[in-house]
Design an enzyme around this catalytic site. Structure first.
Site, PDB file in Angstrom:
ATOM      1  N   HIS A   1      -2.045   0.484  10.264  1.00  0.00           N
ATOM      2  CA  HIS A   1      -1.458  -0.187   8.942  1.00  0.00           C
ATOM      3  C   HIS A   1      -0.794   0.563   7.394  1.00  0.00           C
ATOM      4  CE1 HIS A   1      -5.650  -2.871   9.297  1.00  0.00           C
ATOM      5  NE2 HIS A   1      -4.265  -3.280  10.568  1.00  0.00           N
TER       6      HIS A   1
ATOM      7  N   TYR B   1     -12.284   6.930   2.717  1.00  0.00           N
ATOM      8  CA  TYR B   1     -11.302   6.870   2.806  1.00  0.00           C
ATOM      9  C   TYR B   1     -11.873   6.935   0.859  1.00  0.00           C
ATOM     10  CZ  TYR B   1     -11.034   2.056   3.196  1.00  0.00           C
ATOM     11  OH  TYR B   1     -11.068   0.464   3.156  1.00  0.00           O
TER      12      TYR B   1
END
Length: 447
Positions: free
Chosen positions: A53, A116
């Site tokens: 992605h 993240y």
């Protein structure tokens, strides 16, 4: 994309690490990317594989617990489109992933926790670019064959590389295309979108609110109210504050909301002209400001608004000369017409070609210089307006003695509302030189 080795401190109790430490990591060369959201993904079993992605934001990925195989594919337009990098991820390794680079990973241990940071808030309407995990051209060497891995149906349905539309580079917006600096920026930012007041009126809250800044990674504000003497009148005061302060505050708020890099220009007029720290020396970026007039006060207020944006460059400059009416052009015209002007000899500074300001702006962006305030002027020794006028006259075949020196007080007598001006406008350029930009000496023949 940057791979980071993290220092992990461990003993019999477990381990500790500074997963993201802004000061240390930016000093080591990572971009100060301004994270606004922290997300964590728990993966229960070995073999979980999450698809390629490329999201419209930068990411800083790391492992909190367990191990993973990370794979990244460059999906940005350009010569590296389709390039692949892989990395073994554990608690000691992190990766900075710029927007447009496809991010994926495969879990190598049960109970792996993946972390993240991102510099934009997740939103359901965000445009993602996807790549099929099994794409033959990318050829990602998954440690666990995908036939044996755990994948979502959505990830299995992503397109092959040949059908992926490359992610276009984030765009640059320049506000104020008709001014001297705005015109000069066109040479150094040919890829940018330039808008004037008709497209984006910073003084109009509705205009700012309705303008779509989400497409822009860099916003350069070259719009300003620069009628220094007019700013001392009631109407001029309102105009100066509307454009140089209130409008900049609106733009800063929008830049913060969209995570854009904001670049703004200010002036030597934020200082009182006595010299840095009250002595007769060039002003440094951290010297106290003390504007004398309305123009300087409004620009100082704009500076405060810009500093509220995490990612910003604030460029202070002085005595700008560019396309159109400027001091050098005026003196050249007077010299050629046989006029002998009176020129102030008790204000000292450096001329700054608008092209030099644009060149410095491009350098800061390309060098990913530390964010903050920089002084930029033309190179060479500081001189008075009188000295510069004499040089222009000599360059145009006139005797420099034809220029008559007067004091600021004498020049202002009988002229109506006149703004107070700094006697010393010299700006110290050591900081911008430390990041690799060196001002060119100014030759009036080139202006």
């Amino acid at each position: 994309m940057l791979v980071v080795d993290l220092e992990v401190h461990g003993d019999g109790r477990g381990w500790f690490k500074e997963n993201w430490q802004r000061a240390k990591m930016t000093a080591a060369g990572l971009p100060d990317f301004g994270p606004v959201q922290h997300s964590v993904a728990y993966n229960g079993s070995r073999g979980v594989t999450r698809g390629v992605h490329a999201e419209p934001w930068d990411k800083f990925v790391s492992i909190v617990h367990g191990r993973a195989f990370g794979a990244w594919v460059d999906l940005r337009e350009g010569p590296t489109f389709g390039a692949v990098h892989t990395e073994q991820l554990d608690e000691g390794t992190a990766v900075f992933v710029p927007r447009g680079v496809g991010n994926s990973y495969q879990v190598l241990e049960d109970d792996t926790v993946y972390s993240y940071l991102v510099n934009d808030h997740w939103r359901p309407d965000a445009a993602y670019t996807m790549l099929n995990l099994a794409d033959e051209k990318a050829g990602i060497p998954w440690p666990i064959p995908l036939a044996e891995a755990t994948l979502s149906e959505k990830d299995q349905a992503h397109p092959p590389l040949r059908d992926v539309v490359p992610v276009t580079a984030p765009r640059t917006l320049v506000i104020g295309r008709s001014g001297q600096v705005g015109q000069a920026l066109a040479e150094f930012f040919p890829e940018a979108d330039f808008v004037g007041r008709g497209e984006l009126d910073l003084a109009d809250p509705e205009s700012v609110a309705s303008f779509d800044l989400s497409r822009y990674a860099v916003v350069i504000n070259a719009a300003a109210h620069t009628a220094v003497d007019a700013a001392e009148t009631p109407d001029g005061r309102r105009d100066a504050w509307a454009v140089n302060a209130s409008a900049v505050a609106r733009l800063a708020e929008a830049a913060r909301e969209h995570g854009a890099l904001l670049i703004h220009y200010s002036t030597d007029y934020v200082f009182d002209g006595t010299g840095g720290s009250g002595v007769d020396r060039a002003y440094r970026e951290d010297d106290p400001i003390a504007p004398l007039g309305v123009y300087g006060q409004s620009k100082a207020a704009g500076e405060a608004a810009v500093r509220s944006v995490p990612r910003h460059y604030l460029l202070r400059t002085s005595w700008v000369v560019g396309e159109g009416t400027n001091f050098v052009a005026t003196m050249r015209s007077l010299a050629r017409r046989g006029v002998s002007p009176t020129v102030i000899d008790d204000q000292v500074g450096r001329l700054t070609p608008a092209r030099e300001i644009a060149r410095a702006t491009r350098h800061l962006v390309d060098a990913a210089a530390p964010f903050g305030t920089y002084h930029v002027t033309g190179g060479g020794a500081a001189r008075s307006w009188y000295d510069i006028a004499r040089e222009v006259f000599s360059a145009n075949g006139r005797d420099g003695e034809d220029v008559v020196a007067v004091s600021t007080e004498e020049y202002a007598a009988g002229r109506g509302p006149t703004a107070p001006r700094p006697a010393l406008s010299t700006l110290d350029t050591a900081r911008i030189e430390s990041v690799g930009f060196h001002p060119h000496p100014v030759d009036v023949l080139d202006l």
